[in-house]
Design a protein around this motif. Structure first.
Motif, PDB file in Angstrom:
ATOM      1  N   ARG A 193       0.694  -1.116  -0.146  1.00 47.37           N
ATOM      2  CA  ARG A 193      -0.130   0.020  -0.098  1.00 47.37           C
ATOM      3  C   ARG A 193       0.800   1.075   0.124  1.00 47.37           C
ATOM      4  O   ARG A 193       0.561   2.156  -0.644  1.00 47.37           O
ATOM      5  N   ARG A 194       1.931   1.210   0.811  1.00 51.89           N
ATOM      6  CA  ARG A 194       2.827   2.367   0.999  1.00 51.89           C
ATOM      7  C   ARG A 194       3.631   2.624  -0.590  1.00 51.89           C
ATOM      8  O   ARG A 194       3.633   3.681  -0.916  1.00 51.89           O
ATOM      9  N   CYS A 195       3.871   1.654  -1.217  1.00 45.69           N
ATOM     10  CA  CYS A 195       4.365   1.864  -2.499  1.00 45.69           C
ATOM     11  C   CYS A 195       3.656   2.300  -3.474  1.00 45.69           C
ATOM     12  O   CYS A 195       3.936   2.872  -4.429  1.00 45.69           O
ATOM     13  N   HIS A 196       2.132   1.946  -3.358  1.00 53.66           N
ATOM     14  CA  HIS A 196       1.074   2.327  -4.210  1.00 53.66           C
ATOM     15  C   HIS A 196       1.100   3.853  -4.053  1.00 53.66           C
ATOM     16  O   HIS A 196       0.684   4.743  -4.952  1.00 53.66           O
ATOM     17  N   LEU A 197       0.908   4.224  -2.615  1.00 56.11           N
ATOM     18  CA  LEU A 197       0.866   5.522  -2.371  1.00 56.11           C
ATOM     19  C   LEU A 197       1.958   6.513  -3.019  1.00 56.11           C
ATOM     20  O   LEU A 197       1.590   7.551  -3.392  1.00 56.11           O
ATOM     21  N   ASN A 198       3.158   5.790  -2.862  1.00 54.34           N
ATOM     22  CA  ASN A 198       4.344   6.524  -3.475  1.00 54.34           C
ATOM     23  C   ASN A 198       4.053   6.961  -4.854  1.00 54.34           C
ATOM     24  O   ASN A 198       4.505   7.789  -5.495  1.00 54.34           O
ATOM     25  N   ASP A 199       3.678   5.883  -5.656  1.00 51.21           N
ATOM     26  CA  ASP A 199       3.206   5.920  -7.251  1.00 51.21           C
ATOM     27  C   ASP A 199       2.184   7.179  -7.249  1.00 51.21           C
ATOM     28  O   ASP A 199       2.438   7.900  -8.161  1.00 51.21           O
ATOM     29  N   MET A 200       1.190   7.157  -6.740  1.00 51.17           N
ATOM     30  CA  MET A 200       0.298   8.187  -6.652  1.00 51.17           C
ATOM     31  C   MET A 200       0.923   9.534  -6.454  1.00 51.17           C
ATOM     32  O   MET A 200       0.108  10.567  -6.717  1.00 51.17           O
ATOM     33  N   GLU A 201       2.025   9.621  -5.661  1.00 53.54           N
ATOM     34  CA  GLU A 201       2.489  10.876  -5.494  1.00 53.54           C
ATOM     35  C   GLU A 201       3.265  11.264  -6.642  1.00 53.54           C
ATOM     36  O   GLU A 201       3.935  12.533  -6.530  1.00 53.54           O
ATOM     37  N   ASN A 202       4.014  10.520  -7.399  1.00 49.91           N
ATOM     38  CA  ASN A 202       5.018  10.565  -8.400  1.00 49.91           C
ATOM     39  C   ASN A 202       4.652  10.565  -9.678  1.00 49.91           C
ATOM     40  O   ASN A 202       5.012  11.282 -10.425  1.00 49.91           O
ATOM     41  N   ILE A 203       3.379   9.569 -10.220  1.00 53.38           N
ATOM     42  CA  ILE A 203       3.250   9.335 -11.433  1.00 53.38           C
ATOM     43  C   ILE A 203       2.503  10.465 -12.162  1.00 53.38           C
ATOM     44  O   ILE A 203       2.600  11.063 -13.156  1.00 53.38           O
ATOM     45  N   PRO A 204       1.259  10.987 -11.222  1.00 57.50           N
ATOM     46  CA  PRO A 204       0.520  11.903 -11.879  1.00 57.50           C
ATOM     47  C   PRO A 204       1.400  13.252 -12.113  1.00 57.50           C
ATOM     48  O   PRO A 204       1.239  13.707 -13.252  1.00 57.50           O
ATOM     49  N   PRO A 205       2.398  13.621 -11.161  1.00 54.81           N
ATOM     50  CA  PRO A 205       3.213  15.031 -11.436  1.00 54.81           C
ATOM     51  C   PRO A 205       4.192  14.617 -12.642  1.00 54.81           C
ATOM     52  O   PRO A 205       4.342  15.571 -13.726  1.00 54.81           O
TER      53      PRO A 205
END
Length: 154
Positions: A73-85
């Protein structure tokens, strides 16, 4: 004259942007699969509907989330913080900076590779600074595109 949306640079942006989003969406799928396999749900009603636990077991499960699932889940959250930008910055980069196709491909490929490797490091709990290095490479790549886009319109 072809529009910017008909260029190989925009095509590269769409390809690597879509792959990055697919990678992020697959983290959602992985979370669900691991949740089901481990019987580790986020909500009381999910445990109740599974019929797997007694009331005492339910209380214990809700109090102690599965560490591996939380790592995913934390890995997924990190993706959500980095991929949209990255997606938004990549669009600005292609539209404003008039980059070469090689420049686009290098930026986009490096970012995608950094996110895939970041997830591998995160999920497998590889020792630091492996995950930090992967994050940094992706972050610097996004910043490079952003600075070039800003410089082009300034």
């Amino acid at each position: 004259m072809a529009s910017v949306f008909e260029t190989p640079q925009f095509e590269a942006f769409v390809k690597y942007g879509a792959l990055s989003l697919a990678k992020m969406l697959n983290m959602s799928l992985l979370t669900g699969v691991v949740r089901m396999a481990k019987g580790s749900f986020a909500n009381k009603e999910d445990y109740i509907s599974s019929g797997r636990l007694s009331p005492d077991e339910l209380k214990a499960k809700l109090a102690t989330p599965d560490p591996f699932l939380e790592r995913i889940r934390r890995c997924h959250l990190n993706d959500m913080e980095n991929i949209p930008p990255f997606i938004l910055t990549g669009l600005f980069f292609v539209l404003a900076a008039n980059p070469t196709l090689d420049s686009c491909n290098w930026h986009f490929r490096i970012f995608l590779a950094s996110r895939i490797l970041h997830s591998i490091c995160y999920i497998l709990a590889l020792p630091q600074p492996s995950r930090l290095l992967c994050f940094t490479v992706g972050f610097v790549t996004t910043c490079s595109m952003l600075l070039r886009a800003i410089a082009a319109v300034w």
